[in-house]
Scaffold this active site. Structure first.
Site, PDB file in Angstrom:
ATOM      1  N   CYS A  71       0.850  -1.198   0.000  1.00  0.00           N
ATOM      2  CA  CYS A  71       0.000   0.000   0.000  1.00  0.00           C
ATOM      3  C   CYS A  71       0.883   1.244   0.000  1.00  0.00           C
ATOM      4  CB  CYS A  71      -0.897   0.031   1.233  1.00  0.00           C
ATOM      5  SG  CYS A  71      -2.323  -1.031   1.126  1.00  0.00           S
ATOM      6  N   ASP A  74     -11.894  -7.810  20.949  1.00  0.00           N
ATOM      7  CA  ASP A  74     -10.962  -7.793  22.082  1.00  0.00           C
ATOM      8  C   ASP A  74     -11.616  -7.231  23.341  1.00  0.00           C
ATOM      9  OD1 ASP A  74      -8.284  -7.994  23.340  1.00  0.00           O
ATOM     10  OD2 ASP A  74      -8.438  -5.807  23.361  1.00  0.00           O
TER      11      ASP A  74
END
Length: 150
Positions: A64, A115
């Protein structure tokens, strides 16, 4: 990396979405606690993590290009008590698109929700995650599917 040096700088925009699916008891516990877990405010933390991920996309995805991100916007919406819909919108004036940045933001926001909530139940799941629209560059794209995941 792909050579983008001859491409025209244009306004690039992309929106990606991801879903987090909660088992019913975990969803009930999360809503009863005002969308807070023992770790803290779930959606606020996911917003911060997703924003950081967009800004660091080129550090995470090897090919990227680093981009001058101008806009990051998240939306979090429970479609049902057990299904959280996350959208990440990214924009930049650049020579290449921002789809990967939007996907990375939506993905990391979903991972952060996992999480923050895994102590409630490890049976949470994430997905699908996809680009729903993009503009700028050679071609535009808009998904014809509504925001829903089975």
């Amino acid at each position: 990396m792909v050579d983008v040096g001859n491409k025209t700088v244009t306004r690039r925009h992309a929106v990606a979405e991801s879903f987090v699916h909660f088992p019913p008891a975990a969803a009930a516990a999360l809503h009863a606690e005002g969308l807070r877990s023992r770790k803290g405010p779930v959606l606020d933390t996911a917003l911060i993590a997703g924003t950081q991920a967009v800004k660091r996309c080129a550090d995470l995805i090897p090919f990227c290009h680093p981009l001058p991100i101008e806009r990051i916007r998240f939306e979090f919406q429970f479609l049902t008590p057990e299904q959280l819909h996350i959208t990440c919108e990214v924009a930049a004036e650049a020579r290449t698109g921002v789809e990967m940045e939007a996907l990375t933001g939506a993905s990391v926001a979903a991972l952060t929700v996992y999480d923050m909530c895994k102590a409630l139940d490890l049976g949470l799941s994430i997905g699908p995650t996809r680009v729903v629209e993009k503009s700028g560059g050679k071609r535009d794209f808009k998904s014809d599917q509504a925001a829903s995941a089975s």
